[in-house]
Write a protein that holds these residues in place. Structure first.
Motif, PDB file in Angstrom:
ATOM      1  N   SER A 260       1.798  -2.086  -6.490  1.00  0.00           N
ATOM      2  CA  SER A 260       1.412  -1.054  -5.537  1.00  0.00           C
ATOM      3  C   SER A 260      -0.052  -0.683  -5.683  1.00  0.00           C
ATOM      4  O   SER A 260      -0.609  -0.697  -6.793  1.00  0.00           O
ATOM      5  CB  SER A 260       2.284   0.191  -5.752  1.00  0.00           C
ATOM      6  N   LEU A 261      -0.673  -0.360  -4.557  1.00  0.00           N
ATOM      7  CA  LEU A 261      -2.056   0.106  -4.523  1.00  0.00           C
ATOM      8  C   LEU A 261      -2.090   1.375  -3.691  1.00  0.00           C
ATOM      9  O   LEU A 261      -1.704   1.368  -2.522  1.00  0.00           O
ATOM     10  CB  LEU A 261      -2.967  -0.968  -3.911  1.00  0.00           C
ATOM     11  N   LYS A 262      -2.513   2.466  -4.285  1.00  0.00           N
ATOM     12  CA  LYS A 262      -2.541   3.753  -3.602  1.00  0.00           C
ATOM     13  C   LYS A 262      -3.891   3.983  -2.938  1.00  0.00           C
ATOM     14  O   LYS A 262      -4.925   4.044  -3.601  1.00  0.00           O
ATOM     15  CB  LYS A 262      -2.251   4.879  -4.600  1.00  0.00           C
ATOM     16  N   ILE A 263      -3.859   4.078  -1.607  1.00  0.00           N
ATOM     17  CA  ILE A 263      -5.069   4.341  -0.837  1.00  0.00           C
ATOM     18  C   ILE A 263      -4.859   5.604  -0.016  1.00  0.00           C
ATOM     19  O   ILE A 263      -3.836   5.762   0.645  1.00  0.00           O
ATOM     20  CB  ILE A 263      -5.411   3.152   0.082  1.00  0.00           C
ATOM     21  N   GLU A 264      -5.826   6.500  -0.066  1.00  0.00           N
ATOM     22  CA  GLU A 264      -5.733   7.739   0.701  1.00  0.00           C
ATOM     23  C   GLU A 264      -6.587   7.636   1.957  1.00  0.00           C
ATOM     24  O   GLU A 264      -7.755   7.275   1.898  1.00  0.00           O
ATOM     25  CB  GLU A 264      -6.185   8.926  -0.146  1.00  0.00           C
ATOM     26  N   HIS A 265      -5.959   7.959   3.073  1.00  0.00           N
ATOM     27  CA  HIS A 265      -6.667   7.922   4.357  1.00  0.00           C
ATOM     28  C   HIS A 265      -6.226   9.085   5.217  1.00  0.00           C
ATOM     29  O   HIS A 265      -7.016   9.951   5.562  1.00  0.00           O
ATOM     30  CB  HIS A 265      -6.401   6.592   5.061  1.00  0.00           C
ATOM     31  N   TYR A 266      -4.915   9.128   5.551  1.00  0.00           N
ATOM     32  CA  TYR A 266      -4.379  10.225   6.348  1.00  0.00           C
ATOM     33  C   TYR A 266      -4.003  11.379   5.445  1.00  0.00           C
ATOM     34  O   TYR A 266      -3.432  11.198   4.382  1.00  0.00           O
ATOM     35  CB  TYR A 266      -3.150   9.767   7.144  1.00  0.00           C
TER      36      TYR A 266
ATOM     37  N   PHE B 277       7.742   7.084  11.093  1.00  0.00           N
ATOM     38  CA  PHE B 277       8.589   6.099  10.429  1.00  0.00           C
ATOM     39  C   PHE B 277       9.792   6.785   9.780  1.00  0.00           C
ATOM     40  O   PHE B 277       9.732   7.972   9.441  1.00  0.00           O
ATOM     41  CB  PHE B 277       7.790   5.334   9.376  1.00  0.00           C
ATOM     42  N   PRO B 278      10.884   6.049   9.573  1.00  0.00           N
ATOM     43  CA  PRO B 278      12.072   6.669   8.964  1.00  0.00           C
ATOM     44  C   PRO B 278      11.827   7.160   7.549  1.00  0.00           C
ATOM     45  O   PRO B 278      12.494   8.087   7.090  1.00  0.00           O
ATOM     46  CB  PRO B 278      13.132   5.556   9.005  1.00  0.00           C
ATOM     47  N   TRP B 279      10.857   6.556   6.840  1.00  0.00           N
ATOM     48  CA  TRP B 279      10.599   6.976   5.465  1.00  0.00           C
ATOM     49  C   TRP B 279       9.722   8.223   5.370  1.00  0.00           C
ATOM     50  O   TRP B 279       9.530   8.755   4.281  1.00  0.00           O
ATOM     51  CB  TRP B 279       9.964   5.845   4.651  1.00  0.00           C
ATOM     52  N   ASN B 280       9.162   8.690   6.491  1.00  0.00           N
ATOM     53  CA  ASN B 280       8.462   9.972   6.449  1.00  0.00           C
ATOM     54  C   ASN B 280       8.857  10.851   7.636  1.00  0.00           C
ATOM     55  O   ASN B 280       8.054  11.605   8.170  1.00  0.00           O
ATOM     56  CB  ASN B 280       6.940   9.784   6.386  1.00  0.00           C
TER      57      ASN B 280
ATOM     58  N   LEU C 154       0.838  -1.196   0.000  1.00  0.00           N
ATOM     59  CA  LEU C 154       0.000   0.000   0.000  1.00  0.00           C
ATOM     60  C   LEU C 154       0.870   1.241   0.000  1.00  0.00           C
ATOM     61  O   LEU C 154       1.790   1.389   0.822  1.00  0.00           O
ATOM     62  CB  LEU C 154      -0.936  -0.002   1.213  1.00  0.00           C
ATOM     63  N   ALA C 155       0.579   2.126  -0.924  1.00  0.00           N
ATOM     64  CA  ALA C 155       1.340   3.368  -1.049  1.00  0.00           C
ATOM     65  C   ALA C 155       0.784   4.410  -0.079  1.00  0.00           C
ATOM     66  O   ALA C 155      -0.415   4.538   0.069  1.00  0.00           O
ATOM     67  CB  ALA C 155       1.248   3.889  -2.483  1.00  0.00           C
ATOM     68  N   ARG C 156       1.694   5.107   0.658  1.00  0.00           N
ATOM     69  CA  ARG C 156       3.131   5.000   0.477  1.00  0.00           C
ATOM     70  C   ARG C 156       3.794   4.183   1.589  1.00  0.00           C
ATOM     71  O   ARG C 156       4.919   3.705   1.450  1.00  0.00           O
ATOM     72  CB  ARG C 156       3.754   6.399   0.502  1.00  0.00           C
ATOM     73  N   GLY C 157       3.080   4.015   2.688  1.00  0.00           N
ATOM     74  CA  GLY C 157       3.691   3.433   3.873  1.00  0.00           C
ATOM     75  C   GLY C 157       4.160   2.004   3.731  1.00  0.00           C
ATOM     76  O   GLY C 157       5.090   1.581   4.410  1.00  0.00           O
TER      77      GLY C 157
ATOM     78  N   LEU D 281      -0.255 -11.290  -0.857  1.00  0.00           N
ATOM     79  CA  LEU D 281       0.026 -10.752   0.467  1.00  0.00           C
ATOM     80  C   LEU D 281      -0.058  -9.231   0.373  1.00  0.00           C
ATOM     81  O   LEU D 281       0.727  -8.599  -0.335  1.00  0.00           O
ATOM     82  CB  LEU D 281       1.415 -11.168   0.963  1.00  0.00           C
ATOM     83  N   ILE D 282      -1.024  -8.648   1.074  1.00  0.00           N
ATOM     84  CA  ILE D 282      -1.194  -7.191   1.115  1.00  0.00           C
ATOM     85  C   ILE D 282      -0.413  -6.650   2.301  1.00  0.00           C
ATOM     86  O   ILE D 282      -0.567  -7.147   3.428  1.00  0.00           O
ATOM     87  CB  ILE D 282      -2.675  -6.811   1.246  1.00  0.00           C
ATOM     88  N   VAL D 283       0.409  -5.630   2.083  1.00  0.00           N
ATOM     89  CA  VAL D 283       1.334  -5.153   3.112  1.00  0.00           C
ATOM     90  C   VAL D 283       1.184  -3.645   3.329  1.00  0.00           C
ATOM     91  O   VAL D 283       1.123  -2.869   2.369  1.00  0.00           O
ATOM     92  CB  VAL D 283       2.791  -5.464   2.715  1.00  0.00           C
ATOM     93  N   ASP D 284       1.145  -3.250   4.590  1.00  0.00           N
ATOM     94  CA  ASP D 284       1.166  -1.829   4.953  1.00  0.00           C
ATOM     95  C   ASP D 284       2.065  -1.652   6.162  1.00  0.00           C
ATOM     96  O   ASP D 284       2.474  -2.632   6.797  1.00  0.00           O
ATOM     97  CB  ASP D 284      -0.247  -1.332   5.250  1.00  0.00           C
ATOM     98  N   ASP D 285       2.366  -0.396   6.496  1.00  0.00           N
ATOM     99  CA  ASP D 285       3.254  -0.158   7.628  1.00  0.00           C
ATOM    100  C   ASP D 285       2.544  -0.295   8.965  1.00  0.00           C
ATOM    101  O   ASP D 285       3.078  -0.866   9.911  1.00  0.00           O
ATOM    102  CB  ASP D 285       3.955   1.203   7.518  1.00  0.00           C
ATOM    103  N   ILE D 286       1.306   0.226   9.060  1.00  0.00           N
ATOM    104  CA  ILE D 286       0.607   0.206  10.344  1.00  0.00           C
ATOM    105  C   ILE D 286      -0.898   0.106  10.120  1.00  0.00           C
ATOM    106  O   ILE D 286      -1.423   0.601   9.124  1.00  0.00           O
ATOM    107  CB  ILE D 286       0.943   1.475  11.168  1.00  0.00           C
ATOM    108  N   ALA D 287      -1.570  -0.566  11.037  1.00  0.00           N
ATOM    109  CA  ALA D 287      -3.037  -0.598  11.042  1.00  0.00           C
ATOM    110  C   ALA D 287      -3.501   0.211  12.238  1.00  0.00           C
ATOM    111  O   ALA D 287      -3.253  -0.172  13.384  1.00  0.00           O
ATOM    112  CB  ALA D 287      -3.550  -2.036  11.128  1.00  0.00           C
TER     113      ALA D 287
END
Length: 232
Positions: A62-68, A152-155, A40-43, A95-101
């Motif tokens: 990649s799948l771009k989802i807007e939430h925050y 996160f280090p990437w943001n 999931l983009a970007r996290g 396998l769908i992957v994100d940084d945090i739920a």
């Protein structure tokens, strides 16, 4: 409406790598053999790429989802901005992957979208799972029993810029020294200056220089002291 004060946790690349390896071990122990990872983009990009390495996969999309829409700020609903390429997951174990739920809305929406693309077996994973999430992923690296905004280090620059700007607007001081800002970060967001330096060494001034470049703050000197002023 967000509170003026909330807890932030600053992380680093090494810790995120550890969480990726925990997730990979769970996937292996479960006997699940994904054919493609949907990050999931970007996290989810970092975790998705690392998990490809750990799970011996070369198929990543990649799948771009807007939430925050900002640090600790949410939009009214979860939306898919950029859907999956046609046929990318059809018939495949995914396998769908994100940084945090946090609420789980992004993962839930992503899984529904992947299902609509005629995928085979679908599993979900996050590096961190907050107790507030209504969607529980199949795999997660860490369960968080206390709510916090994870930096996160990437943001890192993105989030630090947001919260420092928020702090300066709230306090409305005309002049801020380095330690004024660091004390504010501790008072408002529970970011200990020592922990900040351990997690992201020598990066505070990098953030301030970037804020100068973006025109958010201006470097000034008052009575022989160097600092910054918020640009209105």
């Amino acid at each position: 409406m967000l509170p003026d004060k909330f807890k932030c946790v600053v992380t680093n690349w090494n810790y995120m790598d550890i969480l990726c390896r925990r997730v990979a071990e769970q996937v292996k122990e479960d006997g699940f053999e994904p054919e493609i990872i949907v990050a999931l983009a970007r996290g989810g990009w970092f975790a998705g790429r690392v998990l490809c390495d750990l799970l011996d996969l070369d198929d990543l999309t990649s799948l771009k989802i807007e939430h925050y829409v900002g640090t600790a700020a949410k939009s009214g609903e979860v939306k898919i901005k950029y859907p999956l390429p046609d046929g990318s997951v059809e018939g495949k174990r995914v396998l769908i992957v994100d940084d945090i739920a946090d609420t789980g809305g992004s993962l839930k929406t992503a899984k529904e979208h992947v299902m609509s693309q005629n995928a085979g077996e679908i599993k979900t994973a996050t590096l961190q799972l907050l107790y507030t999430s209504k969607f529980i992923p199949d795999y997660f690296g860490e369960y968080m029993e206390e709510w916090a905004w994870v930096i996160f280090p990437w943001n890192f620059i993105e989030d630090m810029t947001d919260i420092i700007s928020r702090l300066m607007r709230k306090e409305k001081k005309d002049f801020w020294t380095e330690w004024d800002i660091k004390w504010g970060l501790y008072s408002y967001y529970q970011i200990d200056p020592i922990h900040l330096e351990i997690a992201q060494p020598n990066r505070f001034l990098e953030v301030m220089k970037e804020m100068e470049r973006r025109g958010i703050v201006k470097a000034v000197e008052v009575e022989g002291k160097s600092g910054w002023r918020l640009v209105e």
